[in-house]
Design a protein around this motif. Structure first.
Motif, PDB file in Angstrom:
ATOM      1  N   ALA A 226       0.819  -1.229   0.000  1.00 60.39           N
ATOM      2  CA  ALA A 226       0.000   0.000   0.000  1.00 60.39           C
ATOM      3  C   ALA A 226       0.843   1.266   0.000  1.00 60.39           C
ATOM      4  O   ALA A 226       0.289   2.369  -0.030  1.00 60.39           O
ATOM      5  CB  ALA A 226      -0.921   0.007   1.220  1.00 60.39           C
ATOM      6  N   SER A 227       2.171   1.130   0.015  1.00 63.61           N
ATOM      7  CA  SER A 227       3.023   2.315   0.106  1.00 63.61           C
ATOM      8  C   SER A 227       2.904   3.213  -1.121  1.00 63.61           C
ATOM      9  O   SER A 227       3.263   4.396  -1.054  1.00 63.61           O
ATOM     10  CB  SER A 227       4.487   1.899   0.295  1.00 63.61           C
ATOM     11  OG  SER A 227       4.950   1.142  -0.824  1.00 63.61           O
ATOM     12  N   ILE A 228       2.388   2.684  -2.230  1.00 63.20           N
ATOM     13  CA  ILE A 228       2.182   3.513  -3.417  1.00 63.20           C
ATOM     14  C   ILE A 228       1.225   4.666  -3.120  1.00 63.20           C
ATOM     15  O   ILE A 228       1.302   5.724  -3.749  1.00 63.20           O
ATOM     16  CB  ILE A 228       1.652   2.651  -4.585  1.00 63.20           C
ATOM     17  CG1 ILE A 228       1.678   3.439  -5.893  1.00 63.20           C
ATOM     18  CG2 ILE A 228       0.240   2.147  -4.289  1.00 63.20           C
ATOM     19  CD1 ILE A 228       1.358   2.600  -7.105  1.00 63.20           C
ATOM     20  N   GLN A 229       0.360   4.490  -2.111  1.00 59.48           N
ATOM     21  CA  GLN A 229      -0.509   5.585  -1.672  1.00 59.48           C
ATOM     22  C   GLN A 229      -0.047   6.166  -0.347  1.00 59.48           C
ATOM     23  O   GLN A 229      -0.194   7.373  -0.117  1.00 59.48           O
ATOM     24  CB  GLN A 229      -1.949   5.097  -1.534  1.00 59.48           C
ATOM     25  CG  GLN A 229      -2.928   6.166  -1.050  1.00 59.48           C
ATOM     26  CD  GLN A 229      -4.369   5.761  -1.237  1.00 59.48           C
ATOM     27  OE1 GLN A 229      -4.790   5.411  -2.341  1.00 59.48           O
ATOM     28  NE2 GLN A 229      -5.141   5.789  -0.158  1.00 59.48           N
ATOM     29  N   LEU A 230       0.520   5.351   0.528  1.00 59.31           N
ATOM     30  CA  LEU A 230       0.911   5.834   1.853  1.00 59.31           C
ATOM     31  C   LEU A 230       2.028   6.871   1.778  1.00 59.31           C
ATOM     32  O   LEU A 230       2.012   7.848   2.542  1.00 59.31           O
ATOM     33  CB  LEU A 230       1.350   4.654   2.731  1.00 59.31           C
ATOM     34  CG  LEU A 230       0.288   3.594   3.030  1.00 59.31           C
ATOM     35  CD1 LEU A 230       0.880   2.498   3.893  1.00 59.31           C
ATOM     36  CD2 LEU A 230      -0.928   4.221   3.708  1.00 59.31           C
ATOM     37  N   LEU A 231       2.987   6.690   0.881  1.00 65.24           N
ATOM     38  CA  LEU A 231       4.110   7.628   0.809  1.00 65.24           C
ATOM     39  C   LEU A 231       3.670   9.017   0.352  1.00 65.24           C
ATOM     40  O   LEU A 231       4.066  10.022   0.971  1.00 65.24           O
ATOM     41  CB  LEU A 231       5.198   7.059  -0.102  1.00 65.24           C
ATOM     42  CG  LEU A 231       5.925   5.821   0.447  1.00 65.24           C
ATOM     43  CD1 LEU A 231       6.956   5.319  -0.549  1.00 65.24           C
ATOM     44  CD2 LEU A 231       6.587   6.126   1.792  1.00 65.24           C
TER      45      LEU A 231
END
Length: 245
Positions: A226-231
């Motif tokens: 989910a880091s593609i949105q979290l970052l």
């Protein structure tokens, strides 16, 4: 004339009126000024064959990935981006409500409740007032907690499954979807609930330790996915300032 006014006092105002007015204003503002324009921008971009990663219409431009509402990276939201705006959002929200009902039914059966009790619980969960409020307001609370019962099932099965990689893979996928399906804060609430469920899991000491290891690993995999949105969310949040109303 004050004497006449004393004989005919003004009717008392309902103390709940200001709360009703507040919620009506908040719901309309979120929907009209944020939710619907965000979804329409993503929908038009997709229909034009463009990836909606940057929205140039706000200030000098903002990363669309940092906006929790459109949930552009969640496959569960993609039907909304190819259908007309209202119809697409209606279809996606209906699918999430259906997923919530099915998920709770599976959760209840997994807890060895009767099928009748599971069906009743699923109907209550699917139609609960909090879901109804957020359907009218922001709509990103429902997708996250539609997935939560299935995540709890995966956690429970990690304590006794002979093949723990299967529920661990399911938990990783569900964790990623929870973080990609709405505002990040709701995803964090779901993760907190899952952490409590993991701590309360039953089993022998060695079995519990192994289950906790699988749960931790699955959660890390889900967060990384989910880091593609979290970052982008973290980057924008570090620059943003929200003042009280």
């Amino acid at each position: 004339d004050p004497n006449i006014a004393a004989l005919h006092p003004a009717p008392e105002r309902d103390p709940l009126d200001r709360y009703r007015a507040y919620w009506a204003r908040e719901m309309n503002e979120d929907l009209d000024l944020f939710v619907w324009p965000d979804h329409e921008f993503v929908r038009r971009s997709v229909r034009a064959g463009a990836l909606p990663l940057w929205r140039p219409h706000i200030f000098g431009g903002v990363p669309e990935a940092a906006a929790g509402s459109p949930t552009i990276f969640s496959p569960l939201s993609w039907p909304a981006f190819v259908l007309p705006l209202v119809a697409g959002r209606t279809v996606v929200l209906f699918l999430h409500l259906l997923l919530a009902g099915v998920g709770f039914y599976v959760f209840a059966v997994d807890r060895r409740r009767s099928r009748a009790a599971a069906a009743l619980g699923a109907a209550v969960y699917m139609l609960n007032p909090i879901f109804a409020i957020y359907l009218n307001k922001e709509s990103d609370f429902v997708p996250v907690f539609a997935l939560a019962p299935l995540a709890l099932v995966a956690i429970r099965r990690l304590f006794d499954s002979p093949a723990p990689w299967r529920p661990a893979a399911a938990l990783a996928a569900l964790t990623a979807l929870e973080l990609l399906s709405g505002n990040v804060q709701f995803g964090l609430y779901a993760l907190a609930m899952q952490a409590v469920a993991a701590l309360l899991g039953r089993g022998r000491d060695g079995q519990r330790a192994a289950a906790w290891g699988w749960i931790a690993a699955a959660t890390v995999v889900g967060v990384v996915a989910a880091s593609i949105q979290l970052l982008p969310v973290a980057e924008v949040a570090a620059l943003a300032a929200r003042t009280p109303d």
